[in-house]
Design a protein around this motif. Sequence first.
Motif, short mmCIF file in Angstrom:
data_model
loop_
_atom_site.label_atom_id
_atom_site.label_comp_id
_atom_site.label_asym_id
_atom_site.label_seq_id
_atom_site.Cartn_x
_atom_site.Cartn_y
_atom_site.Cartn_z
N TRP A 39 34.26 32.36 16.83
CA TRP A 39 34.88 31.05 17.01
C TRP A 39 34.10 29.95 16.30
CZ3 TRP A 39 39.54 29.67 18.23
CH2 TRP A 39 40.36 30.57 18.92
N GLN A 40 32.79 30.04 16.30
CA GLN A 40 32.01 29.04 15.59
C GLN A 40 32.25 29.12 14.09
OE1 GLN A 40 28.11 30.06 17.14
NE2 GLN A 40 28.12 28.33 18.55
N TYR A 41 32.44 30.34 13.57
CA TYR A 41 32.75 30.49 12.14
C TYR A 41 34.14 29.95 11.83
CZ TYR A 41 33.29 32.60 7.53
OH TYR A 41 33.49 32.79 6.18
N ILE A 42 35.09 30.22 12.70
CA ILE A 42 36.45 29.70 12.53
C ILE A 42 36.43 28.17 12.50
CG2 ILE A 42 38.69 29.44 13.69
CD1 ILE A 42 38.31 32.38 14.66
N ALA A 43 35.63 27.58 13.39
CA ALA A 43 35.53 26.12 13.42
C ALA A 43 34.86 25.60 12.16
CB ALA A 43 34.74 25.68 14.66
N ARG A 44 33.79 26.26 11.72
CA ARG A 44 33.08 25.82 10.51
C ARG A 44 33.97 25.88 9.28
NH1 ARG A 44 28.19 29.32 8.24
NH2 ARG A 44 29.78 30.06 6.80
N GLU A 45 34.76 26.95 9.18
CA GLU A 45 35.61 27.15 8.01
C GLU A 45 37.00 26.53 8.18
OE1 GLU A 45 34.67 29.16 5.06
OE2 GLU A 45 32.74 28.58 5.95
N ASP A 46 37.29 26.03 9.36
CA ASP A 46 38.60 25.43 9.67
C ASP A 46 39.72 26.42 9.34
OD1 ASP A 46 40.31 23.50 10.63
OD2 ASP A 46 40.53 22.50 8.69
N ILE A 47 39.62 27.61 9.91
CA ILE A 47 40.59 28.68 9.64
C ILE A 47 41.79 28.53 10.56
CG2 ILE A 47 40.93 31.18 9.62
CD1 ILE A 47 37.91 31.48 9.16
N GLU A 48 42.96 28.61 9.99
CA GLU A 48 44.20 28.54 10.78
C GLU A 48 44.36 29.81 11.60
OE1 GLU A 48 49.06 28.56 10.21
OE2 GLU A 48 47.75 28.54 8.46
N LEU A 49 44.82 29.66 12.85
CA LEU A 49 45.08 30.79 13.73
C LEU A 49 46.47 30.67 14.34
CD1 LEU A 49 41.77 31.01 15.85
CD2 LEU A 49 42.38 32.40 13.87
N PRO A 50 47.03 31.77 14.84
CA PRO A 50 48.28 31.65 15.60
C PRO A 50 48.10 30.73 16.80
CG PRO A 50 47.81 33.95 15.07
CD PRO A 50 46.59 33.17 14.69
N GLY A 51 49.12 30.00 17.13
CA GLY A 51 49.03 29.00 18.19
C GLY A 51 48.70 29.55 19.56
N ILE A 52 48.92 30.85 19.80
CA ILE A 52 48.68 31.39 21.14
C ILE A 52 47.19 31.42 21.49
CG2 ILE A 52 50.78 32.75 21.12
CD1 ILE A 52 49.11 35.23 20.66
N TYR A 53 46.31 31.21 20.51
CA TYR A 53 44.88 31.15 20.80
C TYR A 53 44.47 29.82 21.43
CZ TYR A 53 43.54 35.51 18.53
OH TYR A 53 43.37 36.84 18.22
N TYR A 54 45.39 28.86 21.44
CA TYR A 54 45.13 27.55 22.04
C TYR A 54 46.03 27.36 23.26
CZ TYR A 54 42.94 26.94 17.50
OH TYR A 54 42.17 27.12 16.39
N ALA A 55 45.61 26.50 24.15
CA ALA A 55 46.34 26.30 25.40
C ALA A 55 47.77 25.82 25.12
CB ALA A 55 45.60 25.30 26.28
N HIS A 56 48.71 26.43 25.81
CA HIS A 56 50.12 26.07 25.69
C HIS A 56 50.82 26.54 26.96
CE1 HIS A 56 49.70 30.23 24.36
NE2 HIS A 56 50.98 30.43 24.61
N GLU A 57 51.95 25.94 27.26
CA GLU A 57 52.71 26.36 28.43
C GLU A 57 53.50 27.61 28.09
OE1 GLU A 57 55.08 23.18 29.98
OE2 GLU A 57 53.39 22.38 31.14
N ARG A 58 53.47 28.58 29.01
CA ARG A 58 54.10 29.87 28.73
C ARG A 58 54.56 30.51 30.05
NH1 ARG A 58 53.11 32.40 23.94
NH2 ARG A 58 53.95 34.49 23.69
N PRO A 59 55.74 31.16 30.05
CA PRO A 59 56.16 31.89 31.25
C PRO A 59 55.35 33.18 31.38
CG PRO A 59 57.80 32.13 29.51
CD PRO A 59 56.79 31.14 29.01
N VAL A 60 54.64 33.32 32.48
CA VAL A 60 53.78 34.48 32.71
C VAL A 60 53.93 34.95 34.15
CG1 VAL A 60 52.06 33.87 30.95
CG2 VAL A 60 51.83 32.96 33.27
N PHE A 61 53.45 36.16 34.41
CA PHE A 61 53.42 36.67 35.78
C PHE A 61 52.10 37.39 36.00
CE2 PHE A 61 55.27 39.91 33.10
CZ PHE A 61 54.68 41.10 33.53
N ARG A 62 51.71 37.50 37.26
CA ARG A 62 50.40 38.05 37.62
C ARG A 62 50.51 39.55 37.87
NH1 ARG A 62 45.56 35.63 36.62
NH2 ARG A 62 44.00 36.04 38.22
N ARG A 63 49.61 40.32 37.22
CA ARG A 63 49.53 41.76 37.48
C ARG A 63 48.08 42.20 37.29
NH1 ARG A 63 53.43 45.55 34.15
NH2 ARG A 63 54.93 44.58 35.59
N ASN A 64 47.54 42.84 38.31
CA ASN A 64 46.17 43.36 38.25
C ASN A 64 45.17 42.29 37.82
OD1 ASN A 64 47.07 45.95 38.97
ND2 ASN A 64 47.49 46.47 36.83
N GLY A 65 45.39 41.06 38.32
CA GLY A 65 44.44 39.99 38.04
C GLY A 65 44.58 39.34 36.68
#
Length: 270
Positions: free
Chosen positions: A163-189
């Motif tokens: 993550w520090q390398y990604i920040a240093r190089e400003d590498i684009e990532l898929p948006g799911i790596y950042y906080a977003h609202e999403r429909p989810v359900f709980r299973r096995n913690g």
Amino acid sequence: MILFSGGKDSIVMLHLALKAFAPAPVPFSLLHVDTGHNFPEVLAYRDRAVARHGLRLHVASVQDYIDRGVLKERPDGTRNPLQTVPLTEKIHSERFDAVLGGGRRDEEKARAKERVFSLRDEFSQWDPRRQRPELWQLYNGRHGPGEHVRVFPLSNWTELDVWQYIAREDIELPGIYYAHERPVFRRNGMWLTAGEWGGPKDGERVETRLVRYRTVGDMSCTGAVDSDAVTLDQVVAEIATSRLTERGATRADDRLSEAAMEDRKREGYF
């Protein structure tokens, strides 16, 4: 050939290759083992990256093997363990003799046993007893007919290093790596994505939460974590204080048994 899932580690691997060979094109192709249950955001990122950099992409489809009756769906719906056969057959059909991956030793205890250069036999199987010394970062890539090596240049990196390398190089990532609202359900913690792969069972309630993903895999076994980290700096700060490995906290397939990952690696898995 680079194993490319569209996850952060394989994205860093591709970034390093692009830098290493610039201004020439990357001289080898990418291979994605598609479970059929991938996150749409990750597939979209993969296709953009291939088009942007003029890369060659091989796709080994788990669904094709299921349709042909070679593989069968698992009762738990998880397809990650089904990737081994498509992966090994593609390696042999394309006659790849070196396969680069983004595996790291801090992810899981079986990965910690593996060297940077991992020799695989003619059946793509890993035998810890055949590992070679790697003193002073000297690597032996020799292999016999039908064998190949898996190479993990990020072995000694940690999740925080990535993550520090990604920040240093400003590498684009898929948006799911950042906080977003999403429909989810709980299973096995874990918070799992409600999607086409099967979704919640009786008693499992879908709710919309602010989450992000620390690792990317099959939707059926990759859990999200509660998070409000929406920037690289916030993610780095969050990882720096975490006491759980990304796979241990968010990958159900690694919880199948104490030796789940090692068993799969002996069969030819990543």
